[in-house]
Design a protein around this motif. Structure first.
Motif, PDB file in Angstrom:
ATOM      1  N   PHE B  38       0.814  -1.229   0.187  1.00  0.00           N
ATOM      2  CA  PHE B  38      -0.157   0.098   0.098  1.00  0.00           C
ATOM      3  C   PHE B  38       0.957   1.303  -0.076  1.00  0.00           C
ATOM      4  O   PHE B  38       0.540   2.338  -0.839  1.00  0.00           O
ATOM      5  CB  PHE B  38      -1.006   0.015   1.181  1.00  0.00           C
ATOM      6  N   GLY B  39       1.964   1.188   0.818  1.00  0.00           N
ATOM      7  CA  GLY B  39       2.751   2.508   0.830  1.00  0.00           C
ATOM      8  C   GLY B  39       3.512   2.628  -0.623  1.00  0.00           C
ATOM      9  O   GLY B  39       3.489   3.557  -0.926  1.00  0.00           O
ATOM     10  N   SER B  40       3.942   1.639  -1.044  1.00  0.00           N
ATOM     11  CA  SER B  40       4.689   1.683  -2.401  1.00  0.00           C
ATOM     12  C   SER B  40       3.508   2.221  -3.478  1.00  0.00           C
ATOM     13  O   SER B  40       3.898   2.994  -4.363  1.00  0.00           O
ATOM     14  CB  SER B  40       5.278   0.344  -2.819  1.00  0.00           C
ATOM     15  N   ALA B  41       2.395   1.619  -3.288  1.00  0.00           N
ATOM     16  CA  ALA B  41       1.357   2.129  -4.525  1.00  0.00           C
ATOM     17  C   ALA B  41       0.985   3.630  -4.202  1.00  0.00           C
ATOM     18  O   ALA B  41       1.057   4.305  -5.284  1.00  0.00           O
ATOM     19  CB  ALA B  41       0.049   1.364  -4.227  1.00  0.00           C
ATOM     20  N   VAL B  42       1.126   4.161  -2.991  1.00  0.00           N
ATOM     21  CA  VAL B  42       0.668   5.400  -3.207  1.00  0.00           C
ATOM     22  C   VAL B  42       1.912   6.359  -3.476  1.00  0.00           C
ATOM     23  O   VAL B  42       1.954   7.416  -4.026  1.00  0.00           O
ATOM     24  CB  VAL B  42       0.328   5.790  -1.312  1.00  0.00           C
ATOM     25  N   ALA B  43       3.327   5.785  -3.009  1.00  0.00           N
ATOM     26  CA  ALA B  43       4.322   6.431  -3.229  1.00  0.00           C
ATOM     27  C   ALA B  43       4.745   6.631  -4.766  1.00  0.00           C
ATOM     28  O   ALA B  43       5.878   7.379  -5.203  1.00  0.00           O
ATOM     29  CB  ALA B  43       5.547   5.744  -2.479  1.00  0.00           C
ATOM     30  N   GLY B  44       3.814   6.005  -5.504  1.00  0.00           N
ATOM     31  CA  GLY B  44       4.171   5.986  -7.275  1.00  0.00           C
ATOM     32  C   GLY B  44       3.847   7.310  -7.596  1.00  0.00           C
ATOM     33  O   GLY B  44       4.264   7.613  -8.935  1.00  0.00           O
ATOM     34  N   LYS B  45       3.195   8.195  -6.908  1.00  0.00           N
ATOM     35  CA  LYS B  45       2.487   9.487  -7.259  1.00  0.00           C
ATOM     36  C   LYS B  45       3.804  10.387  -7.892  1.00  0.00           C
ATOM     37  O   LYS B  45       4.926  10.529  -7.083  1.00  0.00           O
ATOM     38  CB  LYS B  45       1.859  10.271  -6.468  1.00  0.00           C
ATOM     39  N   GLY B  46       3.580  11.121  -8.838  1.00  0.00           N
ATOM     40  CA  GLY B  46       4.589  11.746  -9.469  1.00  0.00           C
ATOM     41  C   GLY B  46       5.857  11.306 -10.520  1.00  0.00           C
ATOM     42  O   GLY B  46       6.458  12.130 -10.926  1.00  0.00           O
ATOM     43  N   ALA B  47       5.733  10.148 -10.449  1.00  0.00           N
ATOM     44  CA  ALA B  47       6.738   9.265 -11.334  1.00  0.00           C
ATOM     45  C   ALA B  47       6.347   9.598 -12.793  1.00  0.00           C
ATOM     46  O   ALA B  47       5.250   8.965 -13.060  1.00  0.00           O
ATOM     47  CB  ALA B  47       7.087   8.090 -10.867  1.00  0.00           C
ATOM     48  N   ARG B  48       7.282   9.954 -13.481  1.00  0.00           N
ATOM     49  CA  ARG B  48       6.756  10.078 -14.839  1.00  0.00           C
ATOM     50  C   ARG B  48       6.156   8.894 -15.552  1.00  0.00           C
ATOM     51  O   ARG B  48       5.210   8.811 -16.460  1.00  0.00           O
ATOM     52  CB  ARG B  48       7.931  10.763 -15.731  1.00  0.00           C
ATOM     53  N   ALA B  49       6.993   7.783 -15.309  1.00  0.00           N
ATOM     54  CA  ALA B  49       6.585   6.639 -15.980  1.00  0.00           C
ATOM     55  C   ALA B  49       4.959   6.056 -15.555  1.00  0.00           C
ATOM     56  O   ALA B  49       4.438   5.677 -16.464  1.00  0.00           O
ATOM     57  CB  ALA B  49       7.438   5.457 -15.772  1.00  0.00           C
ATOM     58  N   VAL B  50       4.655   6.327 -14.438  1.00  0.00           N
ATOM     59  CA  VAL B  50       3.512   5.859 -13.740  1.00  0.00           C
ATOM     60  C   VAL B  50       2.339   6.994 -14.277  1.00  0.00           C
ATOM     61  O   VAL B  50       1.457   6.575 -14.456  1.00  0.00           O
ATOM     62  CB  VAL B  50       3.428   6.076 -12.287  1.00  0.00           C
ATOM     63  N   GLU B  51       2.797   8.266 -14.192  1.00  0.00           N
ATOM     64  CA  GLU B  51       1.763   9.017 -14.595  1.00  0.00           C
ATOM     65  C   GLU B  51       1.455   8.904 -16.195  1.00  0.00           C
ATOM     66  O   GLU B  51       0.450   9.249 -16.396  1.00  0.00           O
ATOM     67  CB  GLU B  51       2.173  10.651 -14.398  1.00  0.00           C
ATOM     68  N   THR B  52       2.439   8.674 -16.995  1.00  0.00           N
ATOM     69  CA  THR B  52       2.294   8.340 -18.664  1.00  0.00           C
ATOM     70  C   THR B  52       1.314   7.174 -18.712  1.00  0.00           C
ATOM     71  O   THR B  52       0.290   7.433 -19.646  1.00  0.00           O
ATOM     72  CB  THR B  52       3.582   8.277 -19.195  1.00  0.00           C
ATOM     73  N   ILE B  53       1.483   6.459 -17.715  1.00  0.00           N
ATOM     74  CA  ILE B  53       0.457   5.120 -18.207  1.00  0.00           C
ATOM     75  C   ILE B  53      -1.011   5.403 -17.455  1.00  0.00           C
ATOM     76  O   ILE B  53      -1.843   5.097 -18.191  1.00  0.00           O
ATOM     77  CB  ILE B  53       1.159   3.750 -17.221  1.00  0.00           C
ATOM     78  N   GLY B  54      -0.867   6.538 -16.388  1.00  0.00           N
ATOM     79  CA  GLY B  54      -2.248   6.980 -16.021  1.00  0.00           C
ATOM     80  C   GLY B  54      -2.660   7.590 -16.997  1.00  0.00           C
ATOM     81  O   GLY B  54      -3.945   7.652 -17.234  1.00  0.00           O
ATOM     82  N   THR B  55      -2.059   8.623 -17.941  1.00  0.00           N
ATOM     83  CA  THR B  55      -2.696   9.455 -18.802  1.00  0.00           C
ATOM     84  C   THR B  55      -3.315   8.386 -19.887  1.00  0.00           C
ATOM     85  O   THR B  55      -4.346   8.501 -20.495  1.00  0.00           O
ATOM     86  CB  THR B  55      -1.728  10.217 -19.378  1.00  0.00           C
ATOM     87  N   PHE B  56      -2.847   7.219 -20.312  1.00  0.00           N
ATOM     88  CA  PHE B  56      -3.195   6.506 -21.206  1.00  0.00           C
ATOM     89  C   PHE B  56      -4.473   5.630 -20.770  1.00  0.00           C
ATOM     90  O   PHE B  56      -5.434   5.430 -21.497  1.00  0.00           O
ATOM     91  CB  PHE B  56      -2.188   5.159 -21.751  1.00  0.00           C
TER      92      PHE B  56
END
Lengths: 452, 452
Positions: B38-56
């Motif tokens: 859970f901590g790691s999943a929340v901590a993904g915020k702001g990482a470009r790779a994660v946010e780009t997948i989020g945009t898709f």
């Protein structure tokens, strides 16, 4: 930008190809392939594997969107429409094939390209250019991965991810650098194993859906700055290293821009695995030349390449229509009875005693000449023993549908309408209207819905 | 049903595991792992790779749904939420790892399991049981695929698809037969290549998203009757045949139901590739024992297993924070300076001269003892030369976070809150409230939103 490695050259070609660089006969052939794909995509209707993927898509995706799912006349976002159409357009085993790469381009190229073109309102010419990019890239990747890859992996699934990324990437106007990143993301998701054939499982439709979806996703991600491995194909921990033992890196860039691999693509007449077609055509030739019917046949020996044995060998007693399309014996028996092995012939007859009796008297033996020519040439050779005691040899150097023995536009159109109507995907009139428009797609300002 | 082959036995175990079969300490450890994830999943915020997948995901999926995307507090269908959380929970390199399989279970198990549990309104106990199924299956598949697989393939991506299918399949109450079909569909989509490491590319996040998405999809498809290869793992054209040269089929079913691989899982303290941790801890031990600071260090030789050289070797001059987490020199230098290599230490210092100077004086050499013990034991051995002319040897047999040297619940909670707050994914109060609830998840009637 460093252009010294093959993936980079291929990505640069993919990003920069323009309509003016493409000879007219390549564009015309691409229209032929598009119409042929369209028929297969509509004909996926009713297939359990396709409908099940469709159910998942409806559960997980939006039920509206700019992109058309052809077999069920619904709409979604390009990602899901690409997956649905890719699953659908491969299931009746009538979609095209490129011999040298043993790769089915249409299902993994047109499915995502049309979905994205519809979402973007891209022009028909842009769609054709992007599709050619997908064919040229996917075919070269398939050739690069080689025969050892194909022994275990379904090249249409693996090379298909890169092909889909290339086609969608071209529509999204990726830069060469972005295109290379898209290849990296697609290649690192590339998958598809032949193991399912042994069990007549549904995976083949999943492979094409997966390739279309992952390739499309990779292109969109690259457009937004997501990076991938630069040498996913030829690198030390890339596809070649992990999934092949006989890659030939020169294939990746083989005569880019002068050799048009797209026009080397074959149409499928029989609704079965392409590995069965050369032998089926050779058998039909013997039967025509010597006026034989199915009841005259005692034994048929097919002289084949190793790839045919690898893919068809596990299928000895096919349990389903789809699996029977990978049974050399079934295909030859249906061809012997009907002069052709099409959708209705499989559906109605694949388990009839007349067919299974002959099926079990068809054998495959490895033939050095055929194997050496493969995969560039798919030679059909059979030895036919008749009940009357005759032995006839048959040989076909280019099975029907190959570039040197291709289909006319009338034949392509007739095939697309026949299979689309047979599967109740659309009426003959609807298909005719759609196909008339597709023949003129190059001049369309925007790619809209294909079906009326 | 034929239970005589390993995949079938594994699928049957996965489909039939009940809470009453699981010892309490395994359930408690699974809660620990869930909080850590859970901590790691929340901590993904702001990482470009994660946010780009989020945009898709936002472009292609519905923007509402029953499942929670933790890093951006949005919602979607389980498919997209699983992908988003899997991308997010792996990016800060703090998620858990199982030594023997060299596999990160949490990101590919909890991400799809929580998303599906939320969509179904499953109980907390069902979520725990399904997660344990995912861990037990994924770890065994990783062990089965072996070291040769890991040399080229990112096991978390490949075994991860099967693990995700197992966890989701258990939540969906698949029969043993359906579970085996789900394995077939997941395995034939399994992918993930290490090539991206060379270029500091974003693929690692794509691998976990891909594993979560394909695994989840495979389970849903199986529930609806979609079939897969029966022996996708051990068959002649399956994963072992295509993607490994040293598989050990006995690993697939190793003491199912009596050996709990879940509790063998390690927590990560340093925010870096696990291959760096044993050496980092051994260095810290030497520094503590001999009262050294970073300025005392002249050279550090790490005595490592081949897998560390394969994964970390390509990273000589890391260009990004994420790549620097795969640089043995950077990790040891940060640890030497701060006593710990956490998120803020990487972000602030990975390119500082003090760090890069020592980084370039850290070397890896293959060590026979360490290599022979790996992957069951990850021994840390270093030789430290000081500027004062001393040479010290350090050794750690169980790096911090391993089962024999594990974290307390207070330490797990503190770590989760620290990384979640650091990434601005949630406030400390929000995280505290969520974690308090997670410690009691077993008694939850329904799994709802994790964040308040």
């Amino acid at each position: 930008m460093d252009k010294t490695f093959p993936s980079q050259q291929l990505a640069t070609f993919a990003a920069q190809l323009q309509a003016r660089d493409i000879p007219p006969h390549v564009l015309r052939k691409t229209e032929d392939l598009l119409v042929d794909w369209f028929g297969s995509a509509v004909a996926g209707k009713g297939a359990r594997a396709v409908e099940t993927i469709g159910t998942f898509i409806e559960r997980m995706g939006p039920s509206t969107g700019p992109s058309e799912i052809l077999y069920n006349r619904k709409r979604s976002t390009p990602y899901f429409a690409a997956m649905a159409n890719a699953a659908a357009s491969h299931v009746v085993e009538q979609d095209d094939v490129h011999n040298g790469s043993v790769f089915h381009p249409a299902t993994v190229v047109f499915s995502p390209a049309v979905a994205v073109a519809q979402a973007m309102g891209a022009s028909g010419q842009d769609l054709l250019v992007a599709s050619i990019v997908g064919y040229e890239v996917g075919i070269r990747v398939g050739e690069f991965l080689g025969r050892s890859h194909y022994r275990i992996f379904h090249t249409t699934g693996t090379a298909g991810s890169i092909a889909a990324a290339a086609a969608v990437g071209r529509l999204l106007n990726l830069t060469p650098s972005q295109m290379l990143h898209a290849f990296g993301s697609a290649g690192t998701q590339a998958a598809g194993l032949w193991e399912f054939l042994r069990d007549a499982a549904d995976s083949k439709q999943l492979h094409t859906a997966h390739a279309a979806g992952t390739g499309l996703m990779s292109a969109y991600l690259a457009k937004d700055g997501f990076t991938g491995a630069q040498q996913i194909l030829e690198g030390k921990q890339g596809m070649a290293a992990g999934m092949s033992t006989d890659t030939d890196v020169t294939k990746l860039t083989d005569r880019l821009g002068s050799r048009w691999a797209t026009v080397e693509t074959s149409f499928k007449c029989h609704a079965s695995c392409r590995h069965t077609h050369p032998a089926a055509d050779a058998l039909l030739q013997v039967m025509r030349d010597h006026h034989l019917t199915i009841s005259d046949l005692k034994k048929v020996t097919t002289h084949v390449h190793q790839g045919a044995i690898d893919v068809l060998g596990p299928v000895v007693d096919p349990a389903t229509v789809h699996q029977s399309k990978f049974s050399m014996g079934t295909v030859l028996s249906l061809a012997a009875k009907h002069g052709f092995a099409g959708l209705s012939e499989f559906d109605q007859d694949f388990k009839k005693p007349e067919i299974t009796d002959l099926r079990d008297r068809v054998v495959m033996v490895l033939d050095d000449e055929v194997d050496a020519a493969y995969p560039n040439r798919w030679i059909g050779k059979v030895t036919v023993e008749t009940n009357a005691g005759h032995v006839f040899a048959g040989r076909v150097d280019e099975p029907k549908g190959d570039p040197g023995n291709t289909l006319s536009r009338d034949e392509i159109e007739e095939k697309a309408m026949r299979i689309g109507v047979y599967s109740h995907g659309a009426t003959r009139d609807e298909l005719k209207q759609a196909i008339d428009a597709l023949w003129h797609i190059e001049s369309a300002q925007q790619v809209g819905a294909l079906l009326p």
